[in-house]
Design a protein around this motif. Sequence first.
Motif, PDB file in Angstrom:
ATOM      1  N   SER A  74     -21.777  27.459   0.917  1.00 46.97           N
ATOM      2  CA  SER A  74     -20.437  27.566   0.140  1.00 46.97           C
ATOM      3  C   SER A  74     -19.575  28.334   1.403  1.00 46.97           C
ATOM      4  O   SER A  74     -18.301  28.062   1.636  1.00 46.97           O
ATOM      5  N   GLN A  75     -19.912  29.499   1.807  1.00 45.74           N
ATOM      6  CA  GLN A  75     -19.152  30.229   2.804  1.00 45.74           C
ATOM      7  C   GLN A  75     -18.985  29.215   4.228  1.00 45.74           C
ATOM      8  O   GLN A  75     -17.914  29.607   4.616  1.00 45.74           O
ATOM      9  N   VAL A  76     -20.012  28.649   4.441  1.00 52.06           N
ATOM     10  CA  VAL A  76     -19.883  27.957   5.941  1.00 52.06           C
ATOM     11  C   VAL A  76     -18.938  26.767   5.393  1.00 52.06           C
ATOM     12  O   VAL A  76     -17.985  26.715   6.146  1.00 52.06           O
ATOM     13  N   THR A  77     -19.004  26.114   4.172  1.00 50.76           N
ATOM     14  CA  THR A  77     -18.194  25.154   4.001  1.00 50.76           C
ATOM     15  C   THR A  77     -16.527  25.519   4.016  1.00 50.76           C
ATOM     16  O   THR A  77     -15.554  24.987   4.443  1.00 50.76           O
ATOM     17  N   ASP A  78     -16.502  26.685   3.242  1.00 57.23           N
ATOM     18  CA  ASP A  78     -15.072  27.138   2.998  1.00 57.23           C
ATOM     19  C   ASP A  78     -14.530  27.533   4.339  1.00 57.23           C
ATOM     20  O   ASP A  78     -13.275  26.992   4.948  1.00 57.23           O
ATOM     21  N   GLU A  79     -15.267  27.853   5.487  1.00 55.87           N
ATOM     22  CA  GLU A  79     -14.721  28.220   6.905  1.00 55.87           C
ATOM     23  C   GLU A  79     -14.535  26.767   7.624  1.00 55.87           C
ATOM     24  O   GLU A  79     -13.323  26.643   8.068  1.00 55.87           O
ATOM     25  N   MET A  80     -15.268  26.006   7.289  1.00 58.10           N
ATOM     26  CA  MET A  80     -15.191  24.827   8.182  1.00 58.10           C
ATOM     27  C   MET A  80     -14.031  23.992   7.393  1.00 58.10           C
ATOM     28  O   MET A  80     -13.348  23.215   8.389  1.00 58.10           O
TER      29      MET A  80
END
Length: 222
Positions: A74-80
């Motif tokens: 989720s965190q990686v996706t939010d950043e991307m």
Amino acid sequence: MILKNVIAAYNEAVFDTDRDKAFEVIHEAMAQGLTPEDIVFKVVIPAMELMIKAISEDFDANLAQHFMASQIASQVTDEMVALFQSSPETIGRIVIGTSHGDMHTLGKRIVSGCLRSLMIDVVDLGVNVSAERFVDAALEHDASIIAISSMMVHTARSEHGCLAVRQLLKERGLEDRIKIVVGGAPYTWDTELYKIVQADAWASDGVSAGKVIKDLIVGMRK
Ligand code: B12
């Protein structure tokens, strides 16, 4: 770092639930030319699928590990998704949320990211969203679509979920102005379910959600 190595290194970090390492791998891959879209669609989602396969073999034993892995994803996706390429003109606006009683976030986040990259304005209402909130927020933000994510069969079919949103749209005379699109695992298991819960449409993933929503918005303008 070529894609194959990025995938291997990211999977290892996720399976070790090592958040810092996962971000390190992603940042290094970007420095070497991978796009944010590549990272979400070729690295993060396939890693999630691997994890889902592992958990389906032993749900209870892997639950904590899987929860951590989902948080990292989720965190990686939010950043991307904040970095996805976009063109200057928006097509329309939607509100999105996870249905009443449902706390699963990842699918919704990925769909939101895809829609934003397709120039659809997205207002994210979060998880466990009541029918009233969906409708009130759609009016408040002048959105033409309510998008509801349900990851569990009982939240998809619940009388507090999509069915209640439909009821409110009917009562308030808003059915021509606001359409309902649903998605999540129960709808992929039963492709007729969206009709049972009285949605206007459903989509199996973020990219097809973009197409379905765009068609609905264009249809409403005619
Ligand atoms: C990760 C996960 C969790 C994590 C959630 C972490 C988080 N932050 O999201 C944790 C561990 C917290 C969790 C908890 C629970 N979970 Co859970 N979980 C999963 C799991 C393994 C994967 C879901 C996921 O993230 N998939 C990855 C994303 C990328 O895929 P996706 O969500 O399907 O989204 C895609 C599409 O569906 C679509 N889409 C999604 N939403 C939308 C919306 C719209 C509008 C559109 C158009 C498209 C769309 O596009 C997305 C991108 O491609 C599933 C199993 C599965 N196979 O789905 C079980 C699963 C959904 N969970 C389940 C259960 C039972 C639970 C718990 C009740 C467990 C428990 N005993 O406590 C709790 C419920 C908590 C709650 N009240 O919500 C069951 C539901 C069973 C059922 N028949 O209903 C499943 C199916 C597991 C199983 N096989 O039993 N879970």
